[in-house]
Design an enzyme around this catalytic site. Structure first.
Site, PDB file in Angstrom:
ATOM      1  N   GLY A 108       0.821  -1.212   0.000  1.00 46.19           N
ATOM      2  CA  GLY A 108       0.000   0.000   0.000  1.00 46.19           C
ATOM      3  C   GLY A 108       0.848   1.252   0.000  1.00 46.19           C
ATOM      4  O   GLY A 108       0.549   2.232  -0.700  1.00 46.19           O
ATOM      5  N   CYS A 109       1.909   1.228   0.775  1.00 45.32           N
ATOM      6  CA  CYS A 109       2.762   2.408   0.892  1.00 45.32           C
ATOM      7  C   CYS A 109       3.510   2.655  -0.414  1.00 45.32           C
ATOM      8  O   CYS A 109       3.730   3.806  -0.800  1.00 45.32           O
ATOM      9  CB  CYS A 109       3.751   2.222   2.038  1.00 45.32           C
ATOM     10  SG  CYS A 109       2.903   1.827   3.568  1.00 45.32           S
ATOM     11  N   THR A 110       3.875   1.602  -1.084  1.00 46.14           N
ATOM     12  CA  THR A 110       4.540   1.755  -2.370  1.00 46.14           C
ATOM     13  C   THR A 110       3.565   2.343  -3.379  1.00 46.14           C
ATOM     14  O   THR A 110       3.907   3.262  -4.126  1.00 46.14           O
ATOM     15  CB  THR A 110       5.068   0.396  -2.853  1.00 46.14           C
ATOM     16  OG1 THR A 110       5.974  -0.122  -1.878  1.00 46.14           O
ATOM     17  CG2 THR A 110       5.775   0.520  -4.182  1.00 46.14           C
TER      18      THR A 110
END
Lengths: 214, 305
Positions: A108-110
């Site tokens: 998700g952070c990527t």
């Protein structure tokens, strides 16, 4: 009292053992369930709220957060991916997007970082700076920024001190660092707080929408 | 004769060798379900074997299983386990039916049977997710399965060439050990309604999995109909699991849970919890390694067909 725009969706939290059932504030169970629902699928805090304790609520639809719309968040000085100390006050005079994310190199952070990267020109056009904050150390941020060619600043909130000061709510009954984005105007006042753990690209859409109206 | 035929591998053997060695290949495909993604017409365009006469199975590389690989064949041990597994399931179902008939309670056993069918699908997804993402060939108890699942992603087609008992015997053994004590200790028709259906679905999930890798033209019409009705996991749904990022559609009984689990990011949430609490990173978060990526170089797979 805060009003929340909650999507009418099934709550993941109901599938998992809940700490809320053992929580002393048991009457807030329904509200906590709604809180988790909104955190997964996006919630915009449009009004200020009264309670200071993160994730505990009273009344029908209240989310507590220390930093909320209309407030001036506490300042901080954190190290960036190059090890240099960066202060929030450095960005006063222009809008700034501060997004708290769980960790580098998670899916998700990527997605979120890459979405900010891909829309970075739009943020620049709006005169805004973008800052990402997680608990990872500067070397992790450096590798993450290099790998995905991130043009913005990543700050190391080691120990999650700033996350706690700003009252970023955790997800899944405290097991996951929350994914929350704040948009500060040029005076340093919060104009948007957006929370969505599992739809990270929506943070970009919501912040751009707000920036275009500032 | 295939190089692989020189090695006699059983289900219980564990092979902790590098993936480029032959034993690993045999161990990997032993528990596998694989698929052929190629259509019959594709076979005719394949490259002829270079060093081995056409009448013998072809192995282009030591790692790639051949269609006549003896490790795809059923042994008497496999058949025995499938027989015992089926027996325990049938006994459980019979107990449920006979108990329901004598007590005139049909609704409860039927309902719990449906619950068993649904939970078998969910259980297959959770287990599949765990095996696909965590552990390695050296993980105690699960190492061979983990390696086999990775090999399945590399050569998904082999499951359609695996004989019936060979494909099911591992699950049949687990079902035997689980259901037999319940059969001996319990006579409740409601409990047996759940146990019989759930265990039966779990045991046959590898067959459903194999069918999901089949081509429509080669599957029995009844199977195709059940897939189209959503009662068995569909070919298209399972094909999505074999495409990047390999993090969805884990359920392989009916697949009824897949849409919900994927839309609600259940596995992603579990992965994040495990990451933040235990520091373990699932395989699906990273670019697949060569052991994981499907081998699309098909000539050696089809030559012996």
């Amino acid at each position: 009292m805060a009003s929340l725009s909650l999507p009418n969706q099934y709550s993941l939290s109901s599938l998992l053992p809940t700490q809320a059932r053992q929580h002393p504030f048991s009457r807030n169970r329904r509200v906590l369930s709604k809180l988790s629902q909104s955190q997964f699928y996006g919630v915009k805090l449009s009004n200020s709220i009264s309670l200071p304790i993160p994730c505990s609520c009273s009344g029908k639809s209240v989310i507590s957060a220390k930093v909320k719309k209309g407030s001036v968040p506490p300042s901080f000085a954190l190290k960036d991916q190059d090890g240099k100390s960066v202060s929030l006050s450095k960005f006063k005079g222009k809008p700034v997007v501060v997004y708290f994310y769980p960790a580098d190199e998670t899916p998700g952070c990527t997605k979120q970082a890459c979405a900010f990267r891909d829309s970075y020109e739009k943020f620049k056009k709006a005169g805004a700076q973008v800052i990402g904050i997680s608990g990872d150390d500067p070397s992790s941020h450096k590798a993450f920024a290099k790998k995905y060619r991130l043009p913005f600043t990543l700050l190391s909130d080691e120990g999650n001190k700033v996350r706690k000061e700003w009252g970023v709510p955790a997800d899944l009954f405290g097991t996951l660092p929350g994914r929350e984005t704040y948009v500060l105007d040029k005076n340093g006042v919060v104009q948007l707080v957006y929370n969505n753990q599992f739809q990270p690209e929506k943070h970009i859409d919501e912040t751009l929408k707000l920036l275009q109206s500032l | 004769m295939s190089i692989l035929a020189q090695n006699n591998f059983t289900l219980s053997s564990h092979h902790h060798v590098h993936t480029t060695s032959l034993p690993i290949v045999c161990a990997r495909i032993h528990c596998l379900a694989a698929t052929t993604k190629t259509k019959p017409s594709h076979d005719r365009r394949l490259i002829e074997p270079q060093f081995i006469p056409p009448s013998t199975p072809v192995i282009v590389t030591a790692n790639r299983p051949s269609l006549n690989d003896p490790t795809l064949l059923s042994t008497w041990s496999h058949r025995a386990w499938v027989a015992t597994g089926c027996t325990t399931v049938l006994v459980s179902l019979a107990k449920s039916i006979m108990g329901a008939a004598s007590s005139h309670i049909w609704l409860e056993p039927t309902l719990v049977g449906l619950v068993g069918y649904a939970l078998a699908d969910l259980g297959s997804g959770v287990y599949h997710w765990g095996i696909d993402n965590y552990g390695s060939a050296s993980t105690p108890g699960f190492g061979a399965q983990i390696e086999a699942f990775q090999g399945h992603h590399k050569w998904p087609w082999t499951i359609t060439r695996r004989q019936f008992a060979n494909n099911l015997h591992a699950l049949a053994r687990a079902v035997t050990f689980t259901v037999l004590p319940i059969n001996l200790l319990c006579d409740d028709p409601v409990i047996h309604g759940f146990v019989g259906v759930c265990s039966g679905c779990i045991m046959f999930s590898q067959q459903f999995h194999a069918w999901a890798h089949g081509t429509k033209s080669r599957l029995p019409p009844l199977v195709v109909a059940l897939q189209d009705l959503g009662l068995l996991v569909s070919r298209s749904q399972h094909a999505a699991h074999h495409r990047p990022p390999y993090n969805n559609n884990y359920c392989i009984v009916s697949g009824v849970w897949n849409e919900f689990l994927d839309k609600k990011n259940v596995f992603e949430a579990l992965e994040l919890i495990l990451f933040f609490k235990l520091g373990v990173r699932p395989r699906s978060w990273d670019e697949p390694t060569s052991e994981w990526t499907e081998d699309t170089d098909t000539p050696s797979q089809i030559i012996a067909n």
